[in-house]
Scaffold this active site. Structure first.
Site, PDB file in Angstrom:
ATOM      1  N   ASP A  36     -57.843  19.099   3.753  1.00  0.00           N
ATOM      2  CA  ASP A  36     -57.518  17.585   3.666  1.00  0.00           C
ATOM      3  C   ASP A  36     -57.955  16.958   2.634  1.00  0.00           C
ATOM      4  O   ASP A  36     -58.638  17.411   1.638  1.00  0.00           O
ATOM      5  CB  ASP A  36     -58.577  17.103   4.932  1.00  0.00           C
ATOM      6  CG  ASP A  36     -57.891  17.326   6.348  1.00  0.00           C
ATOM      7  OD1 ASP A  36     -56.798  17.725   6.176  1.00  0.00           O
ATOM      8  OD2 ASP A  36     -58.686  17.161   7.270  1.00  0.00           O
ATOM      9  N   LYS A  58     -53.484  13.525   4.655  1.00  0.00           N
ATOM     10  CA  LYS A  58     -54.368  12.599   5.762  1.00  0.00           C
ATOM     11  C   LYS A  58     -54.996  11.678   4.949  1.00  0.00           C
ATOM     12  O   LYS A  58     -56.301  11.156   5.278  1.00  0.00           O
ATOM     13  CB  LYS A  58     -55.199  13.340   6.357  1.00  0.00           C
ATOM     14  CG  LYS A  58     -54.343  14.088   7.640  1.00  0.00           C
ATOM     15  CD  LYS A  58     -55.088  13.636   8.794  1.00  0.00           C
ATOM     16  CE  LYS A  58     -54.253  14.446   9.789  1.00  0.00           C
ATOM     17  NZ  LYS A  58     -55.543  15.421  10.613  1.00  0.00           N
ATOM     18  N   MET A 173     -64.106   5.001   9.267  1.00  0.00           N
ATOM     19  CA  MET A 173     -62.939   4.369   9.525  1.00  0.00           C
ATOM     20  C   MET A 173     -62.744   2.886   9.724  1.00  0.00           C
ATOM     21  O   MET A 173     -61.785   2.349  10.313  1.00  0.00           O
ATOM     22  CB  MET A 173     -61.911   5.252  10.348  1.00  0.00           C
ATOM     23  CG  MET A 173     -61.703   6.719   9.961  1.00  0.00           C
ATOM     24  SD  MET A 173     -60.778   7.390  11.228  1.00  0.00           S
ATOM     25  CE  MET A 173     -61.925   8.109  12.272  1.00  0.00           C
TER      26      MET A 173
HETATM   27  N1  SAH Z   1     -64.674  14.657  10.204  1.00  0.00           N
HETATM   28  C1  SAH Z   1     -65.206  13.771   9.251  1.00  0.00           C
HETATM   29  C2  SAH Z   1     -64.759  12.090   9.275  1.00  0.00           C
HETATM   30  C3  SAH Z   1     -63.442  12.140   9.088  1.00  0.00           C
HETATM   31  S1  SAH Z   1     -62.873  10.471   9.592  1.00  0.00           S
HETATM   32  C4  SAH Z   1     -66.681  13.690   9.041  1.00  0.00           C
HETATM   33  O1  SAH Z   1     -67.150  14.315  10.014  1.00  0.00           O
HETATM   34  O2  SAH Z   1     -67.289  13.323   8.227  1.00  0.00           O
HETATM   35  C5  SAH Z   1     -62.864   9.832   8.019  1.00  0.00           C
HETATM   36  C6  SAH Z   1     -63.744   8.783   7.685  1.00  0.00           C
HETATM   37  O3  SAH Z   1     -64.911   9.401   7.553  1.00  0.00           O
HETATM   38  C7  SAH Z   1     -63.665   8.074   6.584  1.00  0.00           C
HETATM   39  O4  SAH Z   1     -62.895   6.657   6.814  1.00  0.00           O
HETATM   40  C8  SAH Z   1     -64.952   7.326   6.221  1.00  0.00           C
HETATM   41  O5  SAH Z   1     -65.539   6.233   7.263  1.00  0.00           O
HETATM   42  C9  SAH Z   1     -65.836   8.573   6.731  1.00  0.00           C
HETATM   43  N2  SAH Z   1     -66.231   9.509   5.529  1.00  0.00           N
HETATM   44  C10 SAH Z   1     -65.784  10.550   5.101  1.00  0.00           C
HETATM   45  N3  SAH Z   1     -66.289  11.040   3.901  1.00  0.00           N
HETATM   46  C11 SAH Z   1     -67.073  10.130   3.596  1.00  0.00           C
HETATM   47  C12 SAH Z   1     -67.942   9.797   2.436  1.00  0.00           C
HETATM   48  N4  SAH Z   1     -68.022  10.839   1.475  1.00  0.00           N
HETATM   49  N5  SAH Z   1     -68.421   8.751   2.318  1.00  0.00           N
HETATM   50  C13 SAH Z   1     -68.575   7.760   3.270  1.00  0.00           C
HETATM   51  N6  SAH Z   1     -67.648   7.833   4.288  1.00  0.00           N
HETATM   52  C14 SAH Z   1     -67.026   8.989   4.427  1.00  0.00           C
END
Ligand code: SAH
Length: 505
Positions: A36, A58, A173
């Protein structure tokens, strides 16, 4: 045909070190990796050369592949008997659609396993100093999505209900809708003064954190230009605690630093800079490959016993010399009892990797100093010396040895070539955004930088970098090229170069 298998693997939040050992091993053995937008691409560099990498996107508002297409890829590849790694940012089961993918695999009777990863909220909290639970003020943690239901234009989550938990809320998100989200929480009964924080690009050198309260956080976010990906934290835990800011208080945090060493060698400096919090742009200006005339090498090796001194002027010289040497001789002792001089400490360290201790390492890392130290130590009149080189010759040193009437032979073992930087991502970022500093760790890096000038023209708005030199010889080359020197390292070592960046940035 052997039956395939799909691993739904969490890649963690970004920092490469936050990958599990299991995930790392799977990446190394995968036939196919389906990944992704939020997966740090550096993680893919450990995969097999013949591993197929499929990017499925995505990004917000941009779907490279639909969810159905992604699932179809997983099924197809597994049915072809492949080991498929479906790599997802964070954890596959936290807002990662891992549940849907696993269900499809189960329906299609495809063998699968799930490897959890560190989810963004946990990582962002740790790197921003936000203790998610605390005996005194937070007894629960909720992971929520700030995404709207696309059909109804209303939030999937009833924020009002969560306002009542009294624990820490972690909202994924939600950054695009932060204002209405905060309003709903206030409407739900949370005081407008409740602490709120936002962490963007958590765990990466580009991490940004802002701290405020429910009433004001959305204007702070807008003011600071914070966008996705980011996590919103709400609750007493989200109060700014300066003493817990271990990550963004690292000495080089917030600085983008260019490393101009050769690709193969840049790792060590990059690691040192990253450990100090810097964002590193590695510009692979040149490519170094083994290059040795077999006939000349044979002649030299036949007479190896007749040389009194063997001189290495670079770590590459050491590395490629032994590459060539050990292809011909199995036993390192075939090198005989000649004395060995190296140009500086790092070349010395490279030699020690072969369990050979140099007889002479001048204090200063330069050809001049090496020549001088050799002459001071003993007369080299009529003495046979072998100098190991690349394709860029070592005139100064060789002239100095000739002046003392030594008999000098050279053996070229590697060559240096220009790389193509037009489409290289780090070069692109440098052209568009610039950097806070450029490090030059050798004269040849300076020369290659000048050679590549056409591919490194920066935009007008880009940050103009300060230039740092590892030592005297490199500085001389920089002066000749009219590159202004911000500082020269106190010693010609990578550690000292990093210290001079810390002192001067
Ligand atoms: N499966 C992922 C989440 C995916 S949804 C997990 O467990 O982290 C995508 C959201 O995750 C983004 O919109 C943001 O809110 C958050 N996100 C993912 N990576 C991030 C990062 N490095 N810093 C801050 N927010 C992050």
């Amino acid at each position: 045909m052997k039956s395939g298998k799909v691993y739904l693997v969490g890649a963690g939040p970004g920092d490469e070190g936050l990958l599990t050992v299991k995930a790392s091993k799977l990446i190394q053995s995968a036939d196919v990796i389906v990944y992704d937008y939020l997966v740090n691409e550096k993680l893919l560099s450990d995969c097999r050369n013949d591993c197929e990498k499929i990017y499925v996107g995505k990004e917000p508002h941009f779907h490279a592949k639909s969810q159905e297409e992604i699932e179809a890829i997983l099924v197809k590849k597994a049915k072809q008997g492949m080991l498929v790694v479906r790599l997802k940012g964070g954890d596959p089961f936290i807002f990662g659609r891992g549940g849907e993918e696993a269900t499809t695999l189960a329906k299609d009777k495809i063998d699968f396993e799930i490897v959890p990863g560190i989810t963004a909220a946990i990582a962002a909290a740790a790197y921003a100093g936000i203790p998610l639970t605390h005996r005194d003020f937070s007894s629960s943690v909720c992971f929520l999505t700030g995404h709207e239901n696309p059909d109804k234009h209303e939030f999937r989550v009833k924020f009002k209900t969560f306002a009542e938990t009294g624990g820490t809320l972690c909202i994924y998100m939600g950054i695009g809708k932060i204002e209405p989200i905060c309003q709903k929480l206030i409407d739900g009964g949370l005081p407008a003064k409740t602490p709120a924080a936002v962490v963007q690009w958590a765990t990466l050198p580009t991490q940004k954190c802002v701290f405020s309260n429910l009433a004001k956080i959305s204007s702070v976010v807008n003011h600071d230009g914070i966008t996705s990906p980011a996590i919103i934290f709400v609750g007493e835990a989200a109060k700014k605690k300066k003493q817990l800011h271990w990550f963004d208080s690292k000495p080089l945090f917030g600085n983008r630093i260019v490393v101009t060493r050769r690709n193969e060698q840049s790792g060590e400096l990059t690691k040192l800079l990253e450990n100090n919090g810097a964002e590193v742009l590695e510009l692979p200006l040149i490519k170094i490959t083994k290059s040795c005339d077999a006939g000349i090498a044979d002649e030299v090796f036949k007479e190896i016993g007749s040389y009194e001194w063997l001189i290495f002027t670079s770590t590459n010289g050491v590395k490629y010399f032994f590459d060539v040497f050990l292809e011909k001789f199995k036993d390192i002792r075939s090198i005989g009892f000649l004395k060995i001089a190296v140009i500086g400490a790092s070349t010395g360290s490279e030699l020690r990797k072969f369990h050979i201790w140099p007889d002479l390492v001048p204090k200063e890392s330069s050809a001049d100093a090496l020549g001088k130290a050799l002459i001071e130590r003993e007369s080299i009149d009529n003495i046979k010396i072998l100098v190991i080189t690349g394709n860029q010759n070592r005139d100064t040193l060789i002239k100095k040895l000739h002046d003392e009437r030594a008999i000098v032979d050279t053996l070229q073992v590697y060559k240096t070539e220009k790389t193509d930087l037009k489409n290289h991502p780090a070069a692109k970022k440098f052209r568009e955004e610039g950097a806070d500093a450029i490090t030059f760790a050798s004269s040849s890096a300076v020369k290659s930088f000048i050679d590549q000038a056409a591919s490194l023209q920066m935009n007008k708005e880009a940050t103009k970098p300060k230039c740092f030199s590892i030592g005297k010889q490199t500085s001389d080359t920089m002066r000749k090229a009219n590159i202004p020197i911000e500082a020269e390292a106190k010693k010609a070592t990578l550690d000292a170069l990093v210290s001079s960046l810390i002192e001067n940035l």
